[in-house]
Each structure stands twice: as structure tokens, then as C-alpha cells.
Write a protein that holds these residues in place. Structure first.
Motif, PDB file in Angstrom:
ATOM      1  N   ARG A  92       1.927  -1.669  -7.355  1.00  0.00           N
ATOM      2  CA  ARG A  92       1.865  -2.703  -6.327  1.00  0.00           C
ATOM      3  C   ARG A  92       2.723  -3.883  -6.732  1.00  0.00           C
ATOM      4  O   ARG A  92       3.373  -4.514  -5.893  1.00  0.00           O
ATOM      5  CB  ARG A  92       0.428  -3.171  -6.113  1.00  0.00           C
ATOM      6  CG  ARG A  92      -0.364  -2.274  -5.218  1.00  0.00           C
ATOM      7  CD  ARG A  92      -1.756  -2.806  -5.059  1.00  0.00           C
ATOM      8  NE  ARG A  92      -1.852  -3.736  -3.953  1.00  0.00           N
ATOM      9  CZ  ARG A  92      -2.062  -3.392  -2.703  1.00  0.00           C
ATOM     10  NH1 ARG A  92      -2.201  -2.136  -2.390  1.00  0.00           N
ATOM     11  NH2 ARG A  92      -2.152  -4.312  -1.754  1.00  0.00           N
ATOM     12  N   GLN A 151      -1.513  -9.701  -9.432  1.00  0.00           N
ATOM     13  CA  GLN A 151      -1.509  -8.244  -9.436  1.00  0.00           C
ATOM     14  C   GLN A 151      -2.151  -7.649 -10.670  1.00  0.00           C
ATOM     15  O   GLN A 151      -1.970  -8.146 -11.775  1.00  0.00           O
ATOM     16  CB  GLN A 151      -0.071  -7.711  -9.328  1.00  0.00           C
ATOM     17  CG  GLN A 151       0.454  -7.696  -7.929  1.00  0.00           C
ATOM     18  CD  GLN A 151      -0.519  -7.077  -6.988  1.00  0.00           C
ATOM     19  OE1 GLN A 151      -0.972  -5.954  -7.197  1.00  0.00           O
ATOM     20  NE2 GLN A 151      -0.878  -7.808  -5.971  1.00  0.00           N
ATOM     21  N   GLN A 183       1.160   3.912  -3.219  1.00  0.00           N
ATOM     22  CA  GLN A 183       0.427   5.165  -3.158  1.00  0.00           C
ATOM     23  C   GLN A 183       1.325   6.382  -3.142  1.00  0.00           C
ATOM     24  O   GLN A 183       0.879   7.490  -3.408  1.00  0.00           O
ATOM     25  CB  GLN A 183      -0.474   5.192  -1.908  1.00  0.00           C
ATOM     26  CG  GLN A 183      -1.611   4.208  -1.965  1.00  0.00           C
ATOM     27  CD  GLN A 183      -2.480   4.463  -3.162  1.00  0.00           C
ATOM     28  OE1 GLN A 183      -2.836   5.583  -3.457  1.00  0.00           O
ATOM     29  NE2 GLN A 183      -2.808   3.424  -3.887  1.00  0.00           N
ATOM     30  N   TYR A 189       5.623  -5.492  -4.457  1.00  0.00           N
ATOM     31  CA  TYR A 189       5.764  -6.902  -4.073  1.00  0.00           C
ATOM     32  C   TYR A 189       7.082  -7.468  -4.547  1.00  0.00           C
ATOM     33  O   TYR A 189       7.658  -8.345  -3.897  1.00  0.00           O
ATOM     34  CB  TYR A 189       4.597  -7.720  -4.611  1.00  0.00           C
ATOM     35  CG  TYR A 189       3.384  -7.605  -3.736  1.00  0.00           C
ATOM     36  CD1 TYR A 189       2.193  -7.088  -4.231  1.00  0.00           C
ATOM     37  CD2 TYR A 189       3.417  -7.977  -2.407  1.00  0.00           C
ATOM     38  CE1 TYR A 189       1.090  -6.959  -3.425  1.00  0.00           C
ATOM     39  CE2 TYR A 189       2.323  -7.852  -1.595  1.00  0.00           C
ATOM     40  CZ  TYR A 189       1.166  -7.339  -2.107  1.00  0.00           C
ATOM     41  OH  TYR A 189       0.083  -7.205  -1.299  1.00  0.00           O
ATOM     42  N   ASP A 242       0.822  -1.207   0.000  1.00  0.00           N
ATOM     43  CA  ASP A 242       0.000   0.000   0.000  1.00  0.00           C
ATOM     44  C   ASP A 242       0.855   1.255   0.000  1.00  0.00           C
ATOM     45  O   ASP A 242       0.652   2.167  -0.809  1.00  0.00           O
ATOM     46  CB  ASP A 242      -0.902   0.015   1.238  1.00  0.00           C
ATOM     47  CG  ASP A 242      -1.831  -1.174   1.278  1.00  0.00           C
ATOM     48  OD1 ASP A 242      -2.321  -1.511   2.360  1.00  0.00           O
ATOM     49  OD2 ASP A 242      -2.058  -1.759   0.207  1.00  0.00           O
TER      50      ASP A 242
END
Lengths: 220, 489, 320
Positions: free
Chosen positions: B304, B299, B240, B308, B236
């Protein structure tokens, strides 16, 4: 101060510290738990003050005064101001675990704290280290509070309780860490609370209220 | 020497002060880039001076050894690339209305503070001061993650602050317990938290208390490094935040937190033997790689996905640290450096894609190579680096990690990790190909690249190539760092 | 044990018999005065008892021996507790059985007797009251055990007389966290066990809010008198127990003189009156808890009692 008085006062402080943690789990209203946090700060500050007076060490007494001002006054006032801006949302919506079960879990966590801290007491069996299980129990209870509450501010209170518990552990086992680290840690706690306060405000403006269940857009 | 040691910490702080006074403008942004560059330059200067030994400064508060030099080089390099790109990135954000003057000013102040805190964390001799610095990075990056003020950004910021603060608090408890054990082993109260003093008294530390402290430190610093079980903030927060910040966090902050863990490991291994931390790091590392690889497969958001990938690499680094030999540590440091530059490259390119499409969904982006040679090439190069293909350095580092693990009799863990990395490889290739290759959808927006971002991207590609092809002074540096950590041959 | 201690034990029983209605009357009077009413006077419960004893005995059809015997069992168990527990003097003839578990067992015997009587009537209200009462009892009994156990840890003995004499010798013991937590837990327990606010309102006339009163709705005449008397005696005995566990000054020793016995009577009277007044004054300011909140309160007091036990085990002050 005689040794028994010292031990008695230290135990009282540690006991009051743990009691405030239990009461924070018990009560659900935000104003009440912020007030309890202030009492907890006072109980926490009592530990280095008592130790400093008994050992005649001025540095520890100074640290105690700083902790008193910061954790019993400044941080609860800051939090109280953020709580004050929420009107009808004073009461915590049903926590994830109901109160009766939370209290029984707290009992279990306290017993666990006593088990886990045995090696610490074994290494240094003084009056101060014997009160460490209470501080450790507060740490475990704080993690439980953070996990089981829905409101942003309740999580912030849980985080401050975690910080208090760790500070208490530090004071009990070593009469505090070196001043520079203690100052740094206190400043970090202060900044963390400021950040959380600002975030709560932004959250209220963006989402309408601060119920953490609303934060579920980011997921896989 | 004292002054040289203070430069990496003070130079960014000066830049921050300037930014606080003057706001966001070309001057302050350039000063920030210069500050990051000075971190790199001073690190090299210190490194040349100290060789394989350690140097203390500022009344023994700061310590420079090969490990700190390595980490400072990572901070300096990725920091320069990220701050250089920030110039164009933030100006573009201001132009497009994604942020306002206040947001840009805040960004300009917080990024150099972030750099300074990381520099302090790797240069600190006192593990308490190191803790304070790492906590400071959380506070500094909190509002950087929430820079855009959208609802997902707010959610990401809340999770990041709460989870990392809890983790860091646990690390503080571990530090306090270690202080307690150190006092009882005979250290004096002023120096009991100093790294060199702790190393000296390590064999006499009480095992039970040290075990408790080690568990807490692993959990706490592991939280900042993105290891299981406190990893849930990573995807997250890194997705972001604005692209240069994502580059810094993914490329550097995770590694800085892990270097703190490495320092703790060297103390704990002397006190408890290598078994405890080896098991802990193996479990944490393998679980992290497992979760990262599994989530990479599903995904649909490219930022993101990159986050990861960082998590997966940190898991691999943890597994390598579990092996603990000199080769393993040297290899993981090379991995950290190469990953830092590569991740920065790919995040900066991704940032431009996000700016063009105003979304980070993989499905929205097609045919990038055809639309923009610069972004397409840099994104492709970045992905190739992350995939661990030659001629880039991560190929060499992953090979060395495998050799080190085999040498440490961890073949089963190696096999498991490699299997999971193949899964991650496939996911990255599939998503990368979907985004880069083929012809673009009609109506895809034009990709505009600000000059500074372009400069940073090109420099990044050149640096990665250089690192991959010619090792330069690095092998010696990494081996010195491994020796400084007390790793066995 | 001397003749005088036997006399003291007998005096305990007689005293509790005589004084209990006065304690209840006193509490009602304090409440009335605080609420601005004139009140019925301290002797009103005695006047009520006299009135009920003169009435005709009525038994509902369909009830069995349980209904008939329950008031007697309740009163008998309470009188036995009064004889065992150190109220006026330590060292009663029943001292060997005066340990914690015996007392808690007798308390529970009384509770169960009344609960079964409530079920025996077969009415809806009786069953409702009984189920509520046993829910509360399930949480209260472990709490009493734990709280008094916490008090017994410093003296290493669960004998109540030993605990009281230990506290009398070493008054600072009361200020330890273990003791204080046990005190709070016991106060909550007494409130729950005796059916006072905030757990149960003894003066309510609304059957759906009743707990204790619902069980005894079908009693009338002499049996009702016995039930009311026994409830008053339970309250008095529990207040005296708390007073002597935490403030044991004035209690006569194991081989008392006449003067000591008299002093003991005066001391315990003063303490019980003070505690009862405090309780009544507190009741004026508290509202009754909603029924589903009561287990929360009792779980909290259980937790406090558990904390008291752990605290007294692990926070033992250094030996003098």
C-alpha cells in the motif's frame, strides 16, 4: 412521421426513461429494479429508433435494434440470473438514505440536470436536444443510486443506469456516436456486467452474502 | 508502416490467444515476454522513422507521434520486465498453492490483453477508440487484481471495477459532448472524433459545452490515473494484485490514462485557453499529492505504501501538466518513464518479500539487505529512485519540473508540492530503513528468488542507471512529444 | 356568461349533492360484486343518510364551536368547489375565481376544519386521526398545486376553465410526458385526499388503522350524515375534476345551448362512473400501506408532479 409526432414520441421516450429511473430509486426489491431496468432499456432504444425512422437513416435504426436487444433483453436477463441465485436476500436492506429523502434528493438532482444542460440546448435547440435534461437527470440519479445502496447488485443496476443515461445523451444530442465507438461502448458495458456478475458470485461464496457493508477490511 | 503500427497491438493479442489455447506454461509465458519486447522494438523503429512528425495508419484509426512512441516505450519496457518476472512469480505461486491452474491460465491470457489494450489506447487517433481501449484495460485487469481470490482481493476488485467504471463512464459522456461540439464547429460526422480533426476545429468549439466536457474528461480519466476525487481504488487494487500486475498498473496504466488526459488537454486548451485545465489539474494534482503524502505517513503495509507513492507521483505529474510548457511536458514524460521502471523494480522485489513472509506488513519484514543481497539491493535501488535521488533519472525529472513550474509562475504550487514530497520522502525513508537495514529477526523466512524475477530485477537496475546517467535520444523524443501536444515554450 | 351557464352552474351544485352518495354506493357495489358478495345496492348510502338525519343530535361534552361547525364548513367548501370547477360547463358565474389556488385552498379549508374537529373532541383516537390526516395533507397539497400547474403551463393560465378548454381544443396535449406524470400524481393525490385504499381503508373498524374515520368517531346523527355526505361530495368533485382535466370531451362551452348542457351532464356522469368503478376495482387488489410507508408514496407523487412541471416547461412540443 410529422414533426410534432416526432417531437411527441421523443418526449414520451425521454419521459418514460426518466420515470423508470425515478421508480428504481423508489422500489427497493432487487427483482423489481432489474425489471425496471429492462423497461428503461426499452425506453432508451425507442430514442434512436424514433430518430432513425424520422430521418430515414438505416444505420441509426440498426443501432437502436442492437441497443434494444442488449439493454432491454440481454443485460436484464444476465442480472436476473444473478439475482435469482439469492433467495432470502431479495429485498434490499435499508438503503443508506431512506426512500422519502431519496425521492426528494432525486427531485433536486432533476432540477440540477436542467440547469447544467442549458448550454447544450442553447448550442443546438432541436426537439432532440430539448430532451437531454431528462437523460442527464438519469445520469445524476444513477450516481446517487450507486452511492446510496448497500447491495452489490443494486450498485450494478446503478452502473447500468449510468450507462443508459450516457447512451441516451449520446443519442439525443448527436444521433449517436460513430458506430465503432457505440459497439465498443456496448461491448464494454456487457463485459463490465459479466465481471460484476462473477464478482457477486465470488463475494457470496467468500462472505456469505453480498452486502457491501461487509467490504471494510481494506482501509488506512 | 501500417504493419509496424499494428505490431504493438497485435503481438500481445497473439500471445494471449496462444495462452488461451495452451494454458500457462513456459512457452506461452516466453511468447508473452517476446510480445512485450516487440512492443518496445517496434516503438523504437517507428520513432526512428517519424522523427518529430506524426504518422497515420490503418485508415487513420491509428496515429503515431512522439507522445505515443514515448508511452509505447514505457509500456514495452515495464511490460517486458513484468512479464519476464511473471514467469517465475506465477510458477512460485502455483508451487505454494496460492493459485491453481485455472488462475494461472487466466493470468496468462489477461496480461497480454492488458498490454494490447494499453498499446491501442496510446496509438489511437480517434478519441472514441482511445476511450474503448482504456475501458478495456479496466475489464482486463479486473480479474488480475482478484487473482488471489482472498477476501481483501475481492473487496479490492469490487472497488476497482465500480469506481473506475463510473469514472470511465463520465469520460465517455465528456467524449460524447466533445463530439457534439465538434460536429457543431463544422467537422464531418465520420471524423469528428479524430484527434487531428479536433485539433483543427478546436478554436471553434462552443466554450460552454467544451467546459462541461472538459470537467467530465478530467474527472473520468483522472479516475483511471488515480487523481482525487476518484482515487480510493488505487491503494486497494495495487496492493492486492500480484506483484508483476501491480508493477504494470502502477508503472504504466496510470501514465497511459494520464497521457489520454494530456491529449484531451491539448484540444481543450485550444478551445478554452489554458486557464481551465490548468486550474483543474492543479487542484486535482495538489489534492492527490496531499492525500497520498498524508496516508504514506501512517502506512503499515509496504505494498500500500508503494501504491500511495504512485499516487503521489501521479499528482506531481498532474501539477507539472498544469504548468503546461514544453519543458514541463518533457520533464513529466521523463518522470513517467523513470517512475515506471523504478516502480516495477520495487514492486517486483516487494512481491518476493510477500512470497517469503506471506504477509505485506512492514513490521513483519526486517533486515532484508542482510538476508538477500539481490532483493535488498533492488528494493533499495527502487526506493532511492522513488525518493528522487541522483544518479537516477527521477532526480533530473523533478528538477526540471520545478524549473518548469517556476517558469510558468506557479511557484506557490511548487512550494506546496515540494513540502508534501518532503513528507512522503521521510515516510518512505523511515519505512525503507526499517525494512532493509539492521539485522533480521530470528526466524525470518528465507527469501527465494526465481531466476526470471532475478533477471528482471537486475535488468531493471541497469536500465534505471543507464537512464539516469545518459539521457540518450530521450530528451529529443520528449521535446518532440511536447511539441506534438502543442505546448508553448 | 349567459343565463344557461348560470343554470349549468346551479345544476352542478345540485347534481353533486344528489349524485355523490350514489357514487360511493356504486363503488361499494363494484367492490362487493368483485369480492363475490351481493352488496347493499347503489342506493344504500342514501338510505344510511336518511336514517342518520332522523336521529337525535348528540354533542360530546367539552367540545366547542369548532366541533359543531366543522361539518358545515366541510360541506360548504365542497359545494363551493362544485360550483367553481368546470364539471358540466365551462364559464360558470364564479369563473374569475376559478383558478387553481382557489380550489386547492378550499380543499385544504375542508381538511383543516375536520382535523380541528378531531382534535376538539379531546379523545386519543381523534387526535391520532387528526395528526395522521394533517401529515398526509402536508404532502398532498403541494402535489396538487404542482400537478395542476404542470397542466396549466401549455395554456399559460392557471384558470381551470382555461386549462380544460385548452385540452379540449388540443387533445394531443394529454399524451405529453408532463400531462401523463401529472395524471399519475393526481390519481395518487385523489386517493390520499379522499381516504381510499391504499392510504386509508374507509370500511375498517379497527381504530388504530383509521385516519379519516378516527377524526369523525365522535360524530353522530345529522352531523355525521353531513360529514359523510361532504366526504362523498369531495370524492365526486375530485373525480369529475380529473375526468375533465384529462378527458374534456362532452363538456359544454362558455355559452352553452340546452342540448350542450344536457350532453355535458351525460358526459360527466359517464366519466365519473367509469373512474369510480376503476378506482373501486383497483381497491380490491391493493392492500393498505403501512402508515410509515405512506409518506414514501406521497413523496413519490410529489416528485412525479415536480417532474411533470419541469417536463412541461422544457419538453414543450414545437408549436403547431
Amino acid at each position: 412521421m410529422t414533426q410534432t409526432t416526432y417531437a411527441g414520441l421523443l418526449d414520451l421516450a425521454a419521459g418514460a426513461f426518466l420515470l423508470t429511473a425515478v421508480l428504481i430509486v423508489w422500489r427497493r426489491e432487487l427483482r423489481a429494479i432489474v425489471r425496471l431496468l429492462a423497461w428503461q432499456g426499452m425506453a432508451l432504444a425507442a430514442i434512436p429508433l424514433v430518430e432513425g425512422i424520422y430521418q430515414g437513416d438505416r444505420a441509426i435504426v440498426t443501432v437502436g435494434v442492437i441497443v434494444l436487444v442488449l439493454k432491454a433483453l440481454v443485460l436484464p436477463i444476465l442480472l436476473g440470473r444473478v439475482v435469482g441465485t439469492e433467495d432470502q436476500e431479495r429485498r434490499e436492506s435499508t438503503p443508506l438514505v431512506n426512500t422519502t429523502a431519496s425521492l426528494l434528493i432525486t427531485a433536486g438532482l432533476t432540477v440540477m440536470a436542467y440547469a447544467v444542460t442549458r448550454p447544450i440546448i442553447a448550442l443546438d435547440p432541436t426537439e432532440a436536444t430539448r430532451a437531454v435534461p431528462a437523460a442527464f437527470a438519469v445520469i445524476l440519479i444513477a450516481v446517487f443510486v450507486m452511492v446510496s445502496r448497500r447491495r452489490a447488485l443494486s450498485q450494478a443496476v446503478g452502473f447500468l443506469m449510468l450507462d443508459n443515461g450516457i447512451a441516451a445523451t449520446g443519442f439525443l444530442i448527436t444521433a449517436g456516436v460513430p458506430l465503432i465507438v457505440e459497439l465498443g461502448a456496448s461491448l464494454d458495458a456487457l463485459f463490465a456486467v459479466l465481471v460484476l456478475g462473477v464478482l457477486t458470485g465470488r463475494m457470496r461464496r467468500a462472505f456469505g452474502d453480498t452486502d457491501l457493508d461487509q467490504l471494510r477490511e481494506l482501509r488506512d | 508502416m501500417n504493419i509496424l503500427l499494428m505490431v504493438p497491438i497485435l503481438a500481445p493479442l497473439v500471445a494471449a490467444l496462444l495462452a488461451a489455447l495452451l494454458g500457462w506454461r513456459r512457452l506461452t509465458a516466453s511468447v508473452t515476454v517476446l510480445a512485450a519486447l516487440s512492443v518496445l522494438v517496434s516503438a523504437s523503429a517507428i520513432g526512428l522513422r517519424i522523427g518529430s512528425g506524426a504518422q497515420f495508419g490503418v485508415w487513420r484509426v491509428l496515429r503515431a507521434d512522439a507522445l505515443s512512441i514515448t508511452m509505447l516505450i514505457v509500456i514495452g519496457t515495464v511490460g517486458t520486465l513484468a512479464t519476464w518476472a511473471s514467469v517465475g512469480y506465477i510458477n512460485a505461486e502455483l508451487a505454494q498453492g496460492h493459485t491453481n491452474r485455472k488462475g494461472a491460465n487466466l493470468y496468462g491470457v489477461l496480461v497480454p490483453v492488458f498490454l494490447s489494450a494499453m498499446a491501442l489506447a496510446v496509438l489511437a487517433n480517434n478519441i472514441g477508440v482511445m476511450w474503448v481501449a482504456i475501458e478495456a484495460t479496466t475489464v482486463a485487469t479486473a480479474f488480475l487484481v482478484g487473482h488471489r481470490r482472498t477476501r481483501p482481493a475481492l473487496e479490492a476488485t469490487w472497488k476497482y471495477v465500480v469506481i473506475c467504471s463510473v469514472g470511465i463512464a463520465l469520460a465517455f459522456l465528456g467524449t460524447v459532448l466533445l463530439y457534439f461540439a465538434s460536429l457543431h464547429a463544422g467537422a464531418s460526422s465520420e471524423t469528428a472524433l479524430d484527434f487531428d480533426v479536433l485539433l483543427h476545429y478546436a478554436p471553434q468549439l462552443d466554450p460552454a459545452v467544451t467546459r462541461l466536457a472538459a470537467g467530465l474528461l478530467l474527472l473520468g480519466y483522472g479516475a483511471k490515473a488515480g487523481l482525487v476525487p476518484f482515487h480510493t481504488w488505487l491503494a486497494d487494487a495495487h496492493s492486492q494484485s500480484p506483484a508483476p500486475v501491480s508493477a504494470l498498473m502502477s508503472g504504466v496504466l496510470l501514465s497511459v490514462a494520464f497521457s489520454a488526459l494530456l491529449r484531451m488537454k491539448s484540444i481543450i486548451d485550444l478551445a478554452l485557453g489554458t486557464g481551465f485545465m490548468r486550474t483543474g489539474l492543479l487542484i486535482a494534482g495538489l489534492l492527490t499529492v496531499l492525500i497520498a503524502a498524508s496516508l504514506l505517513v501512517v502506512q503499515t503495509d509496504f505494498k500500500r505504501m508503494l501504491a500511495y507513492s504512485s499516487m503521489e507521483n501521479m499528482g506531481l505529474v498532474a501539477v507539472a501538466a498544469a504548468a503546461g510548457t514544453e519543458l514541463a511536458i518533457a520533464a513529466l514524460l521523463l518522470h513517467v518513464l523513470a517512475h515506471g521502471i523504478g516502480k516495477a523494480l520495487v514492486f517486483l522485489a516487494a512481491g518476493q518479500l510477500q512470497a517469503a513472509h506471506d504477509s505485506t506488513a512492514i513490521g513483519d519484514v526486517t533486515g532484508v539487505l542482510a538476508r538477500s543481497r539481490l532483493i535488498g539491493t533492488s528494493f533499495a535501488v527502487g526506493l532511492v529512485i522513488l525518493l528522487g535521488l541522483p544518479p537516477f533519472a527521477m532526480f533530473a525529472s523533478e528538477l526540471s519540473i520545478s524549473r518548469a513550474m517556476a517558469g510558468a509562475h506557479l511557484e506557490w504550487a511548487l512550494g506546496l508540492a515540494l513540502l508534501l514530497m518532503v513528507v512522503a520522502f521521510a515516510a518512505l525513508v523511515r519505512n525503507g530503513a526499517r525494512m532493509l537495514l539492521g539485522s533480521p529477526d530470528p526466524g525470518s523466512p528465507a527469501i527465494v528468488v526465481p531466476r526470471s524475477v532475478g533477471g528482471a530485477l537486475v535488468t531493471g537496475v541497469i536500465l534505471s542507471l543507464a537512464l539516469g546517467l545518459a539521457a540518450g535520444p530521450f530528451p529529443l523524443l520528449f521535446h518532440n512529444a511536447a511539441t506534438a501536444l502543442g505546448a508553448p515554450r | 356568461m349567459s343565463a344557461l351557464s348560470v343554470v349549468a352552474a346551479a345544476l352542478q351544485v345540485v347534481g353533486v349533492l344528489a349524485v355523490a352518495p350514489l357514487v360511493v354506493g356504486g363503488m361499494r357495489q363494484v367492490r362487493a360484486r368483485l369480492e363475490g358478495r351481493a352488496g347493499g345496492g347503489i342506493g344504500q348510502p342514501w338510505r344510511d343518510l336518511r336514517k342518520q338525519l332522523r336521529k337525535q343530535q348528540i354533542t360530546p361534552t367539552g367540545t366547542t364551536l369548532v366541533f359543531a361547525l366543522a361539518p358545515a364548513v366541510l360541506a360548504g367548501s365542497t359545494l363551493l368547489i362544485a360550483a367553481i370547477v368546470p364539471i358540466i360547463a365551462l364559464g360558470s358565474p364564479l369563473d374569475p375565481v376559478a383558478d387553481l389556488f382557489g380550489v386547492v385552498g378550499l380543499l385544504f379549508l375542508g381538511t383543516v376544519a375536520l382535523t380541528l374537529a378531531g382534535l376538539d373532541t379531546g379523545t386519543a383516537f381523534g387526535g391520532m386521526g387528526s395528526s395522521r390526516e394533517i401529515t398526509i395533507a402536508a404532502l398532498v397539497e403541494p402535489t396538487i398545486l404542482l400537478a395542476v400547474f404542470a397542466l396549466s403551463v401549455p395554456g399559460h393560465s392557471a384558470n381551470l376553465a382555461a386549462i380544460v378548454s385548452g385540452t379540449a381544443r388540443n387533445p394531443g396535449q394529454v399524451l405529453t410526458p408532463g400531462s401523463l406524470l401529472a395524471l399519475v400524481a393526481l390519481v395518487i393525490v385523489i386517493i390520499a385526499e379522499a381516504g381510499r385504499l391504499p392510504v386509508d381503508n374507509p370500511t375498517t373498524h379497527l381504530e388504530l388503522t383509521m385516519i379519516h374515520e378516527a377524526m369523525v368517531l365522535e360524530y353522530a346523527g345529522p352531523k355525521l350524515a353531513l360529514v359523510e355526505w361532504a366526504s362523498a361530495m369531495r370524492l365526486t368533485v375530485m373525480l369529475a375534476l380529473i375526468a375533465n382535466l384529462f378527458l374534456p370531451w362532452g363538456i359544454a362551452g362558455a355559452h352553452p345551448t340546452v342540448f350542450a348542457v344536457l350532453l355535458g351532464i351525460v358526459a360527466v356522469t359517464v366519466k365519473v362512473v367509469a373512474l369510480a368503478s376503476l378506482l373501486a376495482a383497483g381497491e380490491v387488489f391493493i392492500a393498505k400501506l403501512r402508515l410509515f410507508r405512506v409518506p414514501e408514496l406521497l413523496a413519490g407523487s410529489f416528485l412525479l408532479a415536480l417532474l411533470a412541471v419541469t417536463a412541461s416547461y422544457f419538453l414543450a412540443a414545437a408549436p403547431v
